[in-house]
Structure formats: C-alpha cells, structure tokens
Design an enzyme around this catalytic site. Structure first.
Site, mmCIF file in Angstrom:
data_model
loop_
_atom_site.group_PDB
_atom_site.id
_atom_site.type_symbol
_atom_site.label_atom_id
_atom_site.label_comp_id
_atom_site.label_asym_id
_atom_site.label_seq_id
_atom_site.Cartn_x
_atom_site.Cartn_y
_atom_site.Cartn_z
ATOM 1 N N CYS A 1 0.836 -1.198 0.000
ATOM 2 C CA CYS A 1 0.000 0.000 0.000
ATOM 3 C C CYS A 1 0.876 1.256 0.000
ATOM 4 C CB CYS A 1 -1.016 -0.061 1.132
ATOM 5 S SG CYS A 1 -2.428 1.034 0.871
ATOM 6 N N SER B 1 -6.606 5.578 -1.300
ATOM 7 C CA SER B 1 -7.151 6.713 -2.047
ATOM 8 C C SER B 1 -6.127 7.248 -3.037
ATOM 9 C CB SER B 1 -7.591 7.821 -1.084
ATOM 10 O OG SER B 1 -6.505 8.228 -0.279
ATOM 11 N N HIS C 1 -3.720 -5.267 -0.036
ATOM 12 C CA HIS C 1 -3.242 -5.805 1.243
ATOM 13 C C HIS C 1 -3.253 -7.335 1.228
ATOM 14 C CE1 HIS C 1 -3.208 -2.142 3.869
ATOM 15 N NE2 HIS C 1 -3.811 -1.685 2.783
ATOM 16 N N GLU D 1 -2.145 -9.232 3.442
ATOM 17 C CA GLU D 1 -2.341 -9.718 4.816
ATOM 18 C C GLU D 1 -3.796 -9.666 5.263
ATOM 19 O OE1 GLU D 1 -2.033 -5.314 5.293
ATOM 20 O OE2 GLU D 1 -1.272 -6.812 3.921
#
Length: 192
Positions: A84, A134, A170, A172
C-alpha cells in the site's frame, strides 16, 4: 526463512503482517518510520538474509518518516517489498507518480488481473484482493514491470534486477483470498 525488517508506517495492518510472517517461520523485527535511516541500515546489515518490508500507512510516501530516504539509499542493495503506502513509495523512488485515485476504497474486495509470473505464479486470475487506498501510482518508469492491475489502476509492480516489488492491495487482509501464499511466493522471489 527470511530475516525481515518491517518498517512500520504507523498502521494497524502492520501487526497483521507480523503475525502472518512469523506464523510462516520468518524472523521479523519492527522499526517505526521515525527512527533514523542510519540505524535501520545498520540493523539490516546484521541480518543473514535481509528483506526490507515497507508497511501500509496513512498519508503520502513523503510524509512517512525515513521511508523515502531508505528507498533512495538501498535501491539495488537488498530485496524490498512494499504494501500500500510502501508500494506507492517504491513507485515514487523509481521516478513514477503517485496521485489521487479515481475512487476511494477502504475495506473493499476487488478482482485484479495479473501476469502469472514470479510471485503470482499459479495464482487464480483474476485474484480477489483487499483494497484500502485513495492514492494510486501512474507514469511508471520502464524498469518497473506492472504485474497486476484493476482496470487501468496499477495494483502491483516489480523490479526483477533489484528484487523490489510493491502491492497496492493488502495481502495480509482476510479479503485477499490467497494472501499468505502470495507473501510466501513474494519472499521466495525476493531471495532467489
């Protein structure tokens, strides 16, 4: 088994990553991004099979403490994996642009298309992943391979020679159905 130094960009997902990595048998040390880059580099030099992992976090890469400096100083010296915000920082460090995404997604599952190479070998395609962002990368330099997209949005990049990769999503998160396997394959690719 990798020796992972996880740079914590002050995000709640950091410890999900730690738990997942440790449960797979990897050694993980955590440093917050406000620590001096020199201290982190010194610690990395003490590790047997070092991998620098850049966690998710709020804000922009430029606001993430020592992370931009680490990327500049360590490019090509050891494997790096960004998630990210860490992915966005990798894009910027290699000369790409990070700006506002057309839509803001927080806790949404999306099916991304990938190239089936390296870390994505043998993965379902499309691959359901969790997105919380975003910002998105664009105008990538030629040395970064885009290996996954959601529509036109870049969802993953890699630099094969430097063993650097990033995920906008993500792995995870429970919403990423093959996340643990993806992390394992990513570490195997990074250390190959």
């Amino acid at each position: 088994m990798a020796d992972i130094l996880l740079l914590d960009n002050i995000d709640s997902f950091t410890y999900n990553l730690v738990d997942q990595l440790r449960s797979s048998g990897h050694r993980v040390v955590i440093y917050r991004n406000h620590i001096a880059a020199d201290n982190i580099i010194e610690r990395l030099q003490q590790l047997e099979q070092p991998v620098l992992m850049l966690s998710p976090g709020p804000g922009t890469p430029a606001q993430a403490g020592c992370m931009p400096e680490l990327l500049q100083r360590l490019q090509g010296q050891l494997p790096m994996i960004g998630i990210c915000l860490g992915h966005q920082a990798i894009i910027e460090a290699y000369g790409g642009h990070v700006g506002q995404a057309g839509e803001i997604l927080h806790g949404k599952a999306s099916a991304i298309e990938h190239d089936g190479q390296g870390m994505f070998a043998g993965m379902p395609n499309p691959l359901p992943v969790a997105r919380y962002h975003s910002l998105v990368g664009s105008n990538l330099p030629a040395e970064l391979t885009v290996n996954a997209r959601f529509g036109e949005m870049v969802m993953a990049v890699r630099h094969d020679a430097h063993r650097v990769c990033g995920y906008q999503f993500h792995p995870e998160s429970i919403l990423t159905t093959h996340g643990a396997r993806l992390l394992e394959q990513t570490l195997a690719w990074a250390l190959a």
